[in-house]
Scaffold this motif. Structure first.
Motif, PDB file in Angstrom:
ATOM      1  N   THR A  83      -4.070 -31.330   1.247  1.00 18.28           N
ATOM      2  CA  THR A  83      -3.893 -31.260  -0.207  1.00 18.28           C
ATOM      3  C   THR A  83      -3.062 -30.040  -0.583  1.00 18.28           C
ATOM      4  N   HIS A 131       0.524 -30.765   0.352  1.00 17.44           N
ATOM      5  CA  HIS A 131       1.102 -31.705  -0.613  1.00 17.44           C
ATOM      6  C   HIS A 131       1.481 -30.978  -1.905  1.00 17.44           C
ATOM      7  N   ASN A 132       0.541 -30.211  -2.451  1.00 19.97           N
ATOM      8  CA  ASN A 132       0.788 -29.515  -3.712  1.00 19.97           C
ATOM      9  C   ASN A 132       1.929 -28.514  -3.590  1.00 19.97           C
ATOM     10  N   ASP A 170       5.431 -28.559  -5.542  1.00 15.96           N
ATOM     11  CA  ASP A 170       5.904 -27.388  -6.294  1.00 15.96           C
ATOM     12  C   ASP A 170       7.342 -27.059  -5.919  1.00 15.96           C
ATOM     13  N   LYS A 174       1.012 -25.751 -15.587  1.00 20.07           N
ATOM     14  CA  LYS A 174       0.288 -26.571 -16.561  1.00 20.07           C
ATOM     15  C   LYS A 174       1.235 -27.256 -17.548  1.00 20.07           C
ATOM     16  N   TYR A 211       0.349 -29.969 -14.026  1.00 18.85           N
ATOM     17  CA  TYR A 211      -0.810 -29.949 -13.142  1.00 18.85           C
ATOM     18  C   TYR A 211      -2.079 -29.912 -13.981  1.00 18.85           C
ATOM     19  N   GLU A 212      -3.153 -30.442 -13.436  1.00 20.80           N
ATOM     20  CA  GLU A 212      -4.467 -30.339 -14.061  1.00 20.80           C
ATOM     21  C   GLU A 212      -5.045 -28.964 -13.758  1.00 20.80           C
ATOM     22  N   GLU A 262      -7.913 -28.056 -12.599  1.00 20.90           N
ATOM     23  CA  GLU A 262      -8.581 -27.988 -11.288  1.00 20.90           C
ATOM     24  C   GLU A 262      -7.568 -27.836 -10.158  1.00 20.90           C
ATOM     25  N   GLU A 263      -6.434 -28.529 -10.255  1.00 21.63           N
ATOM     26  CA  GLU A 263      -5.392 -28.407  -9.241  1.00 21.63           C
ATOM     27  C   GLU A 263      -4.827 -26.987  -9.214  1.00 21.63           C
ATOM     28  N   ASN A 276      -7.261 -24.699  -7.529  1.00 18.69           N
ATOM     29  CA  ASN A 276      -7.226 -24.835  -6.066  1.00 18.69           C
ATOM     30  C   ASN A 276      -6.017 -24.135  -5.463  1.00 18.69           C
ATOM     31  N   ILE A 277      -4.883 -24.240  -6.120  1.00 15.99           N
ATOM     32  CA  ILE A 277      -3.655 -23.663  -5.583  1.00 15.99           C
ATOM     33  C   ILE A 277      -3.661 -22.144  -5.700  1.00 15.99           C
TER      34      ILE A 277
END
Length: 173
Positions: free
Chosen positions: A61, A64-65, A69, A124, A129-130, A132-133, A136-137
């Motif tokens: 994940t 992927h993120n 980006d 954002k 992005y949400e 929560e995402e 995490n990042i």
């Protein structure tokens, strides 16, 4: 997680992450950079990794993120004038110039923010992005994300309005 456990649990994922990153970035150098950054982030979060059910899924994940980006950064940093023209059907040259100036001004204002606020705002509001995402990042908690985002938006609004007022005063003088 100690170094020995990290070497056993995380480092073997490198090839899988690299293959995935290559598919997403279509560039071996970008893929290598992305995986290197993910491994560094995982190392920095090594004390928290045991709380995840699957370190592999978490690493995938993150990869992927990060690749997304990189792609977004490459495709959204400089909006060509043609896109601005397409977006404005009644685009007179004067109006197009105004829009281009507004885009430049907003970029300058956002770039003047502190690094974390700038990153959160771009993720954002531009990259959509949400919360929560983003949490995490960045490794921040969701409340810190919301707080930083609120401060960033407020600062951008203040600077923007101040700049517009200064322009109006100059034009009236």
């Amino acid at each position: 997680m100690e170094l020995k456990q990290f070497k056993i649990s995380v480092l073997p994922l490198r090839d899988k992450l690299l293959n995935y990153a290559r598919k997403l970035t279509e560039s071996p150098d970008d893929a290598e950079d992305a995986v290197q950054e993910v491994l560094l982030k995982l190392w920095n979060k090594r004390l928290e990794l045991e709380q995840y059910r699957s370190i592999e899924a978490f690493a995938m994940t993150m990869t992927h993120n990060l690749c997304m980006d990189m792609w977004r950064t490459r495709h959204t940093t400089n909006v060509p004038l043609e896109y601005v023209q397409d977006a404005t059907p009644s685009g007179t040259p004067e109006r197009l110039l105004e829009i281009k100036d507004e885009i430049r001004l907003m970029r300058e204002i956002i770039d003047s923010l502190p690094a974390l606020q700038r990153t959160i705002m771009k993720m954002k509001d531009i990259e959509e992005y949400e919360t929560e995402e983003i949490a995490n990042i960045t490794g921040c908690n969701p409340e810190a994300i919301r707080s930083n985002l609120s401060r960033a938006r407020k600062k951008v609004r203040e600077i923007y309005l101040q700049t517009i007022q200064e322009r109006i005063r100059r034009n009236q003088a």
